[in-house]
Each structure stands twice: as structure tokens, then as C-alpha cells.
Scaffold this motif. Sequence first.
Motif, PDB file in Angstrom:
ATOM      1  N   LYS A 152       0.810  -1.222   0.000  1.00  0.00           N
ATOM      2  CA  LYS A 152       0.000   0.000   0.000  1.00  0.00           C
ATOM      3  C   LYS A 152       0.840   1.267   0.000  1.00  0.00           C
ATOM      4  CE  LYS A 152      -3.821  -2.174   2.565  1.00  0.00           C
ATOM      5  NZ  LYS A 152      -4.614  -2.154   3.822  1.00  0.00           N
ATOM      6  N   LEU A 153       2.157   1.128   0.108  1.00  0.00           N
ATOM      7  CA  LEU A 153       3.012   2.297   0.270  1.00  0.00           C
ATOM      8  C   LEU A 153       3.063   3.153  -0.981  1.00  0.00           C
ATOM      9  CD1 LEU A 153       6.062   0.865   2.256  1.00  0.00           C
ATOM     10  CD2 LEU A 153       4.068   2.076   3.132  1.00  0.00           C
ATOM     11  N   LYS A 154       2.694   4.389  -0.836  1.00  0.00           N
ATOM     12  CA  LYS A 154       2.835   5.386  -1.892  1.00  0.00           C
ATOM     13  C   LYS A 154       3.856   6.448  -1.499  1.00  0.00           C
ATOM     14  CE  LYS A 154      -0.397   3.391  -4.265  1.00  0.00           C
ATOM     15  NZ  LYS A 154      -0.043   2.599  -5.473  1.00  0.00           N
ATOM     16  N   SER A 155       4.239   6.430  -0.230  1.00  0.00           N
ATOM     17  CA  SER A 155       5.196   7.389   0.308  1.00  0.00           C
ATOM     18  C   SER A 155       5.764   6.810   1.589  1.00  0.00           C
ATOM     19  CB  SER A 155       4.509   8.730   0.613  1.00  0.00           C
ATOM     20  OG  SER A 155       5.368   9.600   1.318  1.00  0.00           O
ATOM     21  N   ILE A 156       7.012   7.118   1.879  1.00  0.00           N
ATOM     22  CA  ILE A 156       7.619   6.710   3.148  1.00  0.00           C
ATOM     23  C   ILE A 156       8.978   7.380   3.238  1.00  0.00           C
ATOM     24  CG2 ILE A 156       8.825   4.625   2.328  1.00  0.00           C
ATOM     25  CD1 ILE A 156       7.936   3.284   4.989  1.00  0.00           C
ATOM     26  N   TYR A 157       9.524   7.388   4.432  1.00  0.00           N
ATOM     27  CA  TYR A 157      10.882   7.871   4.631  1.00  0.00           C
ATOM     28  C   TYR A 157      11.807   7.042   3.740  1.00  0.00           C
ATOM     29  CZ  TYR A 157      13.950  10.557   7.752  1.00  0.00           C
ATOM     30  OH  TYR A 157      14.826  11.481   8.275  1.00  0.00           O
ATOM     31  N   PRO A 158      12.482   7.650   2.768  1.00  0.00           N
ATOM     32  CA  PRO A 158      13.250   6.859   1.789  1.00  0.00           C
ATOM     33  C   PRO A 158      14.360   6.021   2.406  1.00  0.00           C
ATOM     34  CG  PRO A 158      12.929   9.119   1.028  1.00  0.00           C
ATOM     35  CD  PRO A 158      12.480   9.089   2.456  1.00  0.00           C
ATOM     36  N   ARG A 159      14.813   6.404   3.609  1.00  0.00           N
ATOM     37  CA  ARG A 159      15.854   5.630   4.257  1.00  0.00           C
ATOM     38  C   ARG A 159      15.302   4.331   4.846  1.00  0.00           C
ATOM     39  NH1 ARG A 159      17.489   5.501   8.938  1.00  0.00           N
ATOM     40  NH2 ARG A 159      16.335   7.316   9.685  1.00  0.00           N
ATOM     41  N   ILE A 160      14.002   4.286   5.106  1.00  0.00           N
ATOM     42  CA  ILE A 160      13.387   3.067   5.624  1.00  0.00           C
ATOM     43  C   ILE A 160      13.112   2.085   4.489  1.00  0.00           C
ATOM     44  CG2 ILE A 160      11.369   2.119   6.823  1.00  0.00           C
ATOM     45  CD1 ILE A 160      11.163   4.757   8.332  1.00  0.00           C
ATOM     46  N   PHE A 161      12.388   2.552   3.482  1.00  0.00           N
ATOM     47  CA  PHE A 161      12.140   1.775   2.265  1.00  0.00           C
ATOM     48  C   PHE A 161      12.321   2.733   1.090  1.00  0.00           C
ATOM     49  CE2 PHE A 161       9.156  -0.628   5.120  1.00  0.00           C
ATOM     50  CZ  PHE A 161       9.788  -1.852   5.042  1.00  0.00           C
ATOM     51  N   PRO A 162      13.314   2.550   0.221  1.00  0.00           N
ATOM     52  CA  PRO A 162      13.398   3.401  -0.964  1.00  0.00           C
ATOM     53  C   PRO A 162      12.093   3.335  -1.745  1.00  0.00           C
ATOM     54  CG  PRO A 162      15.404   2.134  -0.698  1.00  0.00           C
ATOM     55  CD  PRO A 162      14.429   1.601   0.302  1.00  0.00           C
ATOM     56  N   PHE A 163      11.546   4.502  -2.103  1.00  0.00           N
ATOM     57  CA  PHE A 163      10.261   4.521  -2.793  1.00  0.00           C
ATOM     58  C   PHE A 163      10.315   5.561  -3.908  1.00  0.00           C
ATOM     59  CE2 PHE A 163       9.671   8.399  -0.505  1.00  0.00           C
ATOM     60  CZ  PHE A 163       8.657   9.083  -1.145  1.00  0.00           C
ATOM     61  N   GLY A 164       9.262   5.592  -4.704  1.00  0.00           N
ATOM     62  CA  GLY A 164       9.131   6.617  -5.732  1.00  0.00           C
ATOM     63  C   GLY A 164      10.295   6.603  -6.699  1.00  0.00           C
TER      64      GLY A 164
END
Length: 536
Positions: free
Chosen positions: A45-57
Motif C-alpha cells: 500500500k506504500l505510496k510514500s515513506i521515509y526513503p531511508r526506511i524503504f526506498p520509494f518513488g
Amino acid sequence: MAVKEIATEIGHSIPPEGPHTITVHARGWDTGIALFRGEESVVQKLKSIYPRIFPFGHAQTLSIAVHQRLSFPPTHGCQVFTQPDIFSVAQEHAISDHRKEPKLVAGDLIFKVVDIAGVRLFCVGYPMAKTAGIIGVWRNFGTGASTRLSEHLLTQVDTLVEVPFDGDVSLEKIPTATHLPESAAHQAIRERVVGLLNRAPLGPQSEAVAMDDVYLYPTGMAAIYGLHRAIMQVRKGPMVGLGAIFASTYHLFCDFPDGFKHFGACDAPSGVMDKLEAYLQVEAEAGRKVSYIFAEFPSNPILVSPDLKRLRHLAHQYDTIVVIDDTVSSFCNVDVLPVADVIITSLTKSFSGYADVMGGSIILNPSSRHYPVLKKVYQETFHNEYFAGDAEKLLSNSVDYFPPQHHSEPVLYPSVSDTAANYAAVMRPPTTDFAPGYGCLLGVDFTTPATARAFYDNLHVHQGPHLAAHRTIAFNYNDCVFGRDLEEAKYHAGYGLRKEQVRIAVGLEEVAELVKVFEEALKFGVAAVKKGDINT
């Protein structure tokens, strides 16, 4: 009037959502736990998150693009970094005795180097089935490509060329980094930081901090790791951590090969400074020097403030370096220059305030006896890795920097802690334009897990792992970050990090609005107490 529920969907950022937001709404106690355990039901469901936790986008898209062009095995994932020593770091981290199943072996990792539009990236391939054993490399070291750098590189990804590399992770055998160019924004940020440091000082410094004493990093964790590397070049030896330490920082320190001694309890009855003195004495008698002492001021999330003046005295007596992380209190509220040799700050938090850019800083104190040797190391080894686009956004965000001060009396807060006098000792004096306070972070400590859950699951603010944003964010921090490992959870609970706590990072909403929301949630906590289910 009924309290409005948060309309943000699970996995999305707090508004306004965008390609570089670093928050995620993970409503509900169990949702936060599932997020930190990487459970697919939440991760998908992740569309955004702290990039250091899970790289996203864009960061995730760049990793996928590199993966495809380098023909990594389909069983492997890929993450990209900007520092060459990440190869040896990844190797050591993955096979460390601290890792638990699924544990990696040396042959599991694949190392490649690429250039995209003149920017060199260091790519780590890993078996996706063993992600849990390698994820700390991007969570704890903080040197992954930012979403803005990734967005920039994706526009020119067709220029990607692989740089010859035989896989030897010895630093001298890895292709050198190209490093990123600085912009006017970098210098303007340094100027702003220096201005804040020199504003309303507690007393005169023998030498004022200059702009070239401020070093910028892609993240706060990258700053901590960068400083550790610098200190280890001149002062090898164990380091000491005082008090509660941010989870990624704590896990980073645990992996350092020269040793980590942690004094968790720093409240008034703990006698921590006497214990620290005894430890330093034993080390000195054995002919060993402690490399440095690290403390958050105050600590995240239980807001304890160690006695910095006593710490300064001990550090001088035993010739060691004092490093203070002032992220929670921030530049504007406290002046730790009289006691700190080095100041570390996550600029992602209060300095930015808008949760859409990351950054970190190291400040070398020119009045410190250790300044000459540390300055020499930085002059010889530091290279910019902070992308210009991130610097420009951080600069614009910090124009109206002065964290809001909400006057409340929660259970966990610097002003009501039994260490309040230690905080007051370094608090800046008020000026005509600003009355310093205690930062945006506070904690609510419940008697039972059932009461904490009832409160949290009915608290209608955003929920997730971030602080110092423009909107209030709550988080069941301790249970999420430490609860999976029962032994570790028990250790941290022993000095105050209890799973029954809820961390609150207050935003810019109207105080009356927040009071209404919290009063409503407390009704559910009270109801849980009345049920008498104290063993849940």
C-alpha cells in the motif's frame, strides 16, 4: 462537535502529497508494527515513506532501472548509493554476528559501479529472500540516492555505463566517487546554520563557528556515519552512547568493530555520570582511549537530558570527544557549543519542518581542543554528496525556521523530566523575536498495553515514523522499532523505552483543535482502564 477522522489513506503521506514527501500514514497500532516488519499487506500500500526506511518513488524506480540494465539475477534486488565504502559496509553488515536469520553469506552480494550523466553510483545486489539481513545498510548508513537525485538521474538513465570493477571491496580497489557539485544553496544553508548557532549564545566562544565548519550530508544518519569514519582515522577505540538513542543510530553503533558501550539510564536516580566516570577510569588504566561519547539532547523518544556540564568535565579529564545530537531540541532552543566538540543535526526535522526533503549536518566546534585534528581530516577527506536540488528545497523550507512551542505538561517532556535542570543549563535566553522552548516532541506513557492501544487507535492525527512536520504525527515508536526482538525490547524497556508509550510530534495545527482530538482519544484509554484488563 465530533472529532474528524483523518482522511489520508494508509500508505500515503500526510498532505500535501508529492513525489518527495518522506512521511507515511500507518493508522493503528498493528499497522505500524506490520510496516516495520515488512509485511506485504502494508508494504504493497506504500505510496510514500521515509526513503531511508524503504526506498520509494523515484529512488525505487532508479534502482529498478539500474537492475535491468546491469542484468542482476531476477532473484536479486538492487539498491544504489553515492559512497564507495558502502561495498565493504554492506559486506561486513550482512555477515555480522549481529545479523539473525535469514543471514547472508559473503557470496550472496553482487557489487557493480555505474556512471549516469557524470554521477557515479555504487550498486549492491542482494537476494530478495534475505532482504531482512541487508536492509540495515540503507536504513542505518543513510547514503542512498535521494528521491530528487534519482529523479534527476532518471531523465538521463540512457547514458548509464558500467565502470570496470572486479568485485574486490577493499576501498583502494573500488573506483573512486565522482561526488556531487555544490550550489549557492549549500553555502546559504551553512550561513543560516551559523547564524542560528551564534544567535543568543549562553556565553562567548573563544572562536566563533565559521561557515566552513559546517558540513552537509544527504541525511542525518549519513552525517553520523561520516563523523564516525572521520574520528576513527585519528582516534580508534570504543565509543560510548548515553541515554536513549534513535533506533537506526543505536543499531549503527552496535555494528562498529571497535566497540560500543551503552549507558541507557540517564535519569536523575541512575547515577549515570558516576558510572561513566568509572568506565572511563577502567579504560584509562588499561591503556585504552574511548574514541568519543555520543548523546542525544534530549533523547528520542523519552526526552531525558543528560548532564552536559559533568560530561564536558569527564571528557576533558579523560581526553575524549563529546558529540551531541541536538535534533530534538534544535539550534534555536539550546546552545550546546560550550560543551560539545561536535554537533550533529538531522536537518530533515525541525530545520526543514515540511517533511519533503532530507538532510544532515556536522558542525565542528573551533573552540574544541580536538578541532585541529578533526578539521584536518575533514579538509582532506570530505566530499559533497548532498544533491543541489535537495539543498535548494531545504534552504527554502528553512526560511521561516523557528519550531513551534506548545506549552503542555505531558508525562515525557524535557520540562517535566527529573533531568529538566540539565536542559535548562544550556537553554538559550529569550529574545524579542523568539522565546526558546523544548521542541515539538513529547511522549505519553500508559500503564498497560491495552490502555495505550485504546488511546492510539482512537487518536485522530496522522500516525507514522517521522517528527517535526507541519502536521501532528503520533507513533507507537518503541513497540515498532524494538518490539520484534524480545531480548532487545527487554533491554531498552529497562531504562524507560516501554512499549506502552506513544510518541507525539506536534505540528502546526491550532492548539484548541489538538486538545479536542487528544481528549477524545483519552476517553478510550480511560474506558480500557475501567474494563480492568490490566494484563493485556
